[in-house]
Design an enzyme around this catalytic site. Structure first.
Site, PDB file in Angstrom:
ATOM      1  N   CYS A  35       0.797  -1.323  -0.128  1.00  0.00           N
ATOM      2  CA  CYS A  35      -0.009   0.128  -0.097  1.00  0.00           C
ATOM      3  C   CYS A  35       0.818   1.430  -0.094  1.00  0.00           C
ATOM      4  CB  CYS A  35      -1.132   0.115   1.115  1.00  0.00           C
ATOM      5  SG  CYS A  35      -2.035  -1.383   1.166  1.00  0.00           S
ATOM      6  N   CYS A 104      -2.753   8.134   7.025  1.00  0.00           N
ATOM      7  CA  CYS A 104      -1.666   8.324   7.430  1.00  0.00           C
ATOM      8  C   CYS A 104      -1.284   8.376   9.064  1.00  0.00           C
ATOM      9  CB  CYS A 104      -0.824   9.340   6.770  1.00  0.00           C
ATOM     10  SG  CYS A 104      -0.508   9.095   5.107  1.00  0.00           S
TER      11      CYS A 104
END
Lengths: 127, 394
Positions: A35, A104
Site C-alpha cells: 500500500c 496516514c
C-alpha cells in the site's frame, strides 16, 4: 493552495525523533509495502513514562509528518496518556491533513498502540 | 527551477502565445458568422486545419478539433465502437498500459456488451505486433494502441500494427498525445486510421487538441448542438487555441531534427547518472523511448516524498506512486511491465524539455541521489533489505 499545511511540511522536511532505539522495550510496525506506507515506532519506557521515542517510515510526505508529530505528542508522556492518543489528535496537531491522507494519521496511532502492546507483552504490565 | 515534467504539460511557445493574443485582440469573430469579421476567423481556423494536416500527412478535412487528447480518444473509440456494433463486431484490441482516456472508455464499452483484449506490454513496455495479429478476430472492429506511453515513454511499433490492421480490415486508432511533435508521424506511412493529439504536450495551449480520422470513416459527435466541424463536434470553435496549436506544432515538427539528438544525449546522460544509485532500475526499453523520457524505480522509498523534496530543490517531476494518484494502487503502467507494488511506489518520471542543459541534468542526478539516500536512511523497508531480512527486488 498548497497540498499540505505549513506544519505538515515542517515535520516532513525536518522530521523529529528519526531513527532507531537499540534498547527499545516497545516496538511497533504497521502498514505494508504494497500500500506504500510502513511505520515503525521504537519506545523506551521507564517508570510508566515514554522517556524516548524514535521512528522509521517508508511513505509519503504526510506519513512521515504524521510519524514525526506522533512522536512529539507522546515523548515524556505517561503511558496512561499515550494509550489515549488518537489519529485525530495527530491530524489536528498538524493543522489538518487532506481527506485521502487521513489514513496516514491512523497508521501513526496504530504504530504507537502496537508498540505499547509489544511493551505490555514483554513486561507483563497492564496500562 | 528545473522543469522536468514535460509529459504532464509543456511551457507555451512565445510564437503560440503571440498568435493567441493577436486573435483574441483582433480576429475574435465567430467562424460561423457570415460577415467579413466572422469569415476572417473562419479563414484562420481553416488555415490551422490545413497546417496541422500537412504536418502529419493528412488532408485538412480529416482533422477535427477537440478540447484535448482525452476528448479525441473518447470520440475515436466511441465512434468505431458504434460502427462495430452496427455490423455485429463488438471486440476491441488494446494494451494494458494505455492512458485512462482509452482504458476507461473501453471499460464503459464492456458494460455495453463489448469484449476487450488488453495486450501484454512485456518487461520492456512494448506491444508485440505478432500478438496484435493473433488477437484480431472476425468480430474485431478496432485496435487502439498508443504511439508512445505517457509514463515510461516507450515507443510502440505503430507502423507494423497499422500494416496488420490494414491487412485484416480492422480500423487502427493511436493515442499519439505524447508523440506528436516529438517523433516523426505520418498517418499514411504509419497506416493510421485515427489519431489523437493534445496541443499542450508540444508547447501549445491547454484545452485544445485534434482528432485525425481517415476520410470515409464516420465519426459520431460526443457533443451535440451545432454544425461545426461538419456536424462532428458542436460548439463554437476555440479559434485562438486552435491557431496557436497549429503554430506550436509547426515549430515542434520543423525543429524536431535539431532537438532530438540533444534530448537523447541529455536523456541518456540522466539515465546513466541515475543508474549509479544502488538498487534502482530504468522502467521501459532504454532505446525505444521518447527522446526526453526517463523513468526509474528506487527500492525502499516512496515516490511522493521524493517529489516533495525535489520540489524543495526546485526540480519539478512526477511519480507513479499510489500517494500521488489518490488511490492505494501505484501506476497501472508500472504494474503492466511487471514492477511489483513495493517497487512501483518508489518511481520517478523525469520528462525533459528541449532547452535542458547538461548542467541541469547533472543537478537532477545529484539531487535525486541525495534525496533517495536521505529517505532510505529512515525507511524501515530499506533497513530490512540491507540487514538481509528481505531480498532486494532491484
Amino acid at each position: 493552495m498548497a497540498l499540505y499545511s505549513e506544519k505538515v511540511m515542517d515535520h516532513f522536511r525536518n522530521p523529529r525523533n528519526v531513527g532507531v532505539i537499540e534498547d527499545a522495550n516497545g516496538i511497533g510496525e504497521v502498514g505494508n509495502a504494497k500500500c506504500g506506507d510502513i511505520m515503525k515506532m521504537y519506545l523506551k519506557i521507564e517508570d510508566d513514562i515514554v522517556r524516548d521515542v524514535k521512528f522509521e517510515t517508508f511513505g509519503c510526505g504526510s506519513a512521515i509528518a504524521s510519524s514525526s508529530m506522533a512522536t512529539e505528542l507522546i515523548k515524556g508522556q505517561p503511558l496512561s496518556e499515550v494509550r489515549k492518543l488518537t489519529n485525530k489528535a495527530v491530524a489536528e496537531a498538524l493543522d489538518g491533513l487532506p481527506d485521502y491522507k487521513m489514513h496516514c494519521s491512523v497508521l501513526a496511532e496504530e504504530a504507537i498502540q502496537s508498540a505499547l502492546e509489544d511493551y505490555m507483552k514483554r513486561t507483563g504490565k497492564q496500562i | 527551477m528545473i522543469y522536468a515534467d514535460n509529459a504532464a504539460t509543456t511551457k507555451m511557445s512565445p510564437a503560440a502565445i503571440q498568435k493567441m493574443l493577436s486573435l483574441m485582440k483582433e480576429d475574435w469573430g465567430n467562424p460561423s458568422s457570415l460577415y467579413t469579421h466572422g469569415q476572417h476567423a473562419k479563414e484562420t481556423l481553416e488555415k490551422a486545419r490545413a497546417d496541422i494536416a500537412s504536418m502529419i500527412g493528412a488532408e485538412p478535412r480529416e482533422i477535427i478539433f477537440t478540447a484535448g487528447g482525452s476528448e479525441a480518444d473518447n470520440q475515436a473509440i466511441r465512434s468505431i465502437a458504434a460502427l462495430g456494433k452496427k455490423n455485429g463486431k463488438m471486440h476491441i484490441v488494446s494494451s494494458a498500459f494505455e492512458h485512462h482516456a482509452v482504458l476507461h472508455t473501453l471499460e464503459r464499452l464492456k458494460e455495453e456488451g463489448f469484449e476487450v483484449t488488453l495486450l501484454d506490454v512485456h518487461e520492456n513496455g512494448i506491444v508485440r505486433p505478432d500478438e496484435v495479429e493473433s488477437s484480431i478476430r472476425d468480430d474485431t472492429c478496432l485496435v487502439t494502441i498508443m504511439t508512445a506511453n505517457n509514463e515510461i515513454g516507450t515507443i510502440q511499433p505503430i507502423s507494423e500494427i497499422g500494416e496488420i490492421c490494414r491487412r485484416k480490415h480492422v480500423l487502427f486508432h493511436t493515442d499519439a498525445v505524447q508523440a506528436i511533435g516529438h517523433l516523426p508521424i505520418n498517418v499514411v506511412q504509419n497506416r493510421i486510421d485515427l489519431l489523437s493529439a493534445s496541443a499542450h504536450k508540444f508547447h501549445g495551449p491547454k484545452g485544445v487538441g485534434f482528432l485525425f480520422v481517415r476520410k470515409g470513416i464516420r465519426l459520431i459527435p460526443l457533443i451535440e448542438g451545432g454544425a461545426q466541424e461538419h456536424g462532428r463536434r458542436a460548439g463554437t470553435e476555440n479559434v485562438p487555441g486552435i491557431a496557436a496549436m497549429a503554430t506550436a506544432l509547426e515549430e515542434a515538427v520543423t525543429s524536431m531534427s535539431l532537438h532530438t539528438p540533444h534530448l537523447i544525449r541529455m536523456r541518456d546522460r540522466l539515465i546513466e547518472g541515475l543508474q549509479k544509485i544502488p538498487h534502482s532500475a530504468l522502467n521501459g526499453d532504454a532505446v525505444n523511448r521518447l527522446p526526453g523520457n526517463v523513468n526509474f524505480c528506487f527500492e525502499g522509498i516512496e515516490g511522493e516524498s521524493l517529489l516533495l523534496l525535489l520540489d524543495d530543490r526546485g526540480i519539478c517531476a512526477s511519480s507513479g506512486s499510489a500517494c500521488t494518484s489518490g488511490s492505494l494502487d501505484p501506476s497501472h503502467v508500472l504494474l503492466s511491465i511487471g514492477r511489483v507494488h513495493d517497487v512501483a511506489h518508489g518511481s520517478l518520471r523525469l520528462s525533459l524539455g528541449e532547452d535542458v542543459t547538461s548542467d541541469e541534468v547533472d543537478e537532477i542526478i545529484a539531487s535525486v541521489s541525495e534525496v533517495v539516500a536521505y529517505l532510505r536512511g529512515f525507511s524501515p523497508i530499506w533497513r530490512d533489505l540491507i540487514q538481509g531480512k528481505k531480498p532486494f527486488i532491484l
